[in-house]
Design a protein around this motif. Sequence first.
Motif, PDB file in Angstrom:
ATOM      1  N   UNK A 113      29.918  38.332  39.384  1.00 39.77           N
ATOM      2  CA  UNK A 113      31.286  37.990  38.968  1.00 39.77           C
ATOM      3  C   UNK A 113      31.307  36.500  38.610  1.00 39.77           C
ATOM      4  N   UNK A 136      35.640  37.455  32.143  1.00 39.68           N
ATOM      5  CA  UNK A 136      35.756  38.876  32.483  1.00 39.68           C
ATOM      6  C   UNK A 136      35.179  39.089  33.880  1.00 39.68           C
ATOM      7  N   UNK A 137      36.051  39.363  34.873  1.00 38.25           N
ATOM      8  CA  UNK A 137      35.547  39.557  36.238  1.00 38.25           C
ATOM      9  C   UNK A 137      34.668  40.795  36.318  1.00 38.25           C
ATOM     10  N   UNK A 138      33.936  40.904  37.395  1.00 39.56           N
ATOM     11  CA  UNK A 138      32.977  42.009  37.512  1.00 39.56           C
ATOM     12  C   UNK A 138      32.814  42.395  38.970  1.00 39.56           C
TER      13      UNK A 138
END
Lengths: 246, 246
Positions: A113, A136-138
């Motif tokens: 992330x 873009x979170x992950x």
Amino acid sequence: MSASAKTGTVYGVGLGPGDLELLSVKADRLVRGARHVAFFRKAGRTGQSRRIAAPLLAEGAIEFAMEYPVTTEIPLSDPRYNEILSAFYADCAAHLRALAEAGHDVVVLCEGDPFFYGSFMHMYTRLKDVVPVDVVPAITGMSGAWTATGMPITWGDDVLSVLMGTLPKDVLATQMASADAIVVMKIGRNIDKVRAALRTAGKFDAAWLIEYATMPNQTVQKLSDAGDKVTPYFSIIVVHGQGRRP
Amino acid sequence: MSASAKTGTVYGVGLGPGDLELLSVKADRLVRGARHVAFFRKAGRTGQSRRIAAPLLAEGAIEFAMEYPVTTEIPLSDPRYNEILSAFYADCAAHLRALAEAGHDVVVLCEGDPFFYGSFMHMYTRLKDVVPVDVVPAITGMSGAWTATGMPITWGDDVLSVLMGTLPKDVLATQMASADAIVVMKIGRNIDKVRAALRTAGKFDAAWLIEYATMPNQTVQKLSDAGDKVTPYFSIIVVHGQGRRP
């Protein structure tokens, strides 16, 4: 920058723990569609994020490998460490900025992330006021790791502490003792110190070691069964919380 | 169970913080393809996970709403609380088990990451030795929240502590004081206690409040600017770490 070109966006795209099926729908689309990709790696290595994303990269995608000038040769406490790294990040950010200003979108491939102990943060702080940046979170590596153990990490009111193996032993032990659930990252050569801290905190026997979470070579074992072999830097240790559960 | 039917799988599918683009590729595929879905909710509500997944559900998908029999009417300390909740979970698990044994796959919709303070854990522990169960990790609500603030949550060796607003004030304050980065979840009616604990720890002015992270009605503000209005249970407070950054 030509007067007609629209400024591109620098995307910091989290890839998650490693399994391509665990990329977000948004990350999957951005990586597949990228004409410009960038990624950090140690000199001479493929790079973890580049390796994860490889099957998705479009043919002809233009790659910008950002190769760390120092890793472990200079101690963190040496002022040269910060100077060299800072100059490196500035150079990388200048390259990404130039691409965006020429109208290109650039996808920066990030393991885990991006805003959670990620290298992309060093690009983000240098670019966010200059060109459009989208993060873009992950799925974090630690989510991949605790899911791999087949046991929930936290229940009820459990306190979870996330600790870096690079911390001093006494700090590690104190933090471990006061938490219900524990995640330790950045292990590698710090493994013996982490083991000792877990013993001091009385949590060694409850600890699990996960290597290469969600990847084909994933291993999951009690830390006490792991023996003395070298542990990869990206391995993760977890101690599960034992809170309220009706 | 008919002799010919293959036992189905119960999937605990994390949906992430709320934005459908942030579902994993695997979760997206499983939810779209599900003939049986199940989800927890308060009686009389749509349910957060059901609301998130709604646009993806196939026409004719069979829904099993698992409605909590108690929420806040009985205190956690009352033994009836555990008894009632335990019987409820047993009933839900029996229903999911029956579906799987009849050969059906069932997708249990889970907000956030299933093994991170999630309700699915109560199904998982009751089913994992009985029918096939597959847990799909997801982007946590807290990743959605810290990404929404536009500031990385952790740098270098920062210690991150994840705390529930349901903890006693003195525990919250002690934990907050010894961490570099902080996430507080389960806020709702605990907001005044959480504020007080942050003040005691000297971190109130650094705290951010994120409501409905990644969703269309997302709000991000300094906690000190949030005033006294009611805060949703699913809101998240973060204090960013300030560690090493070349």
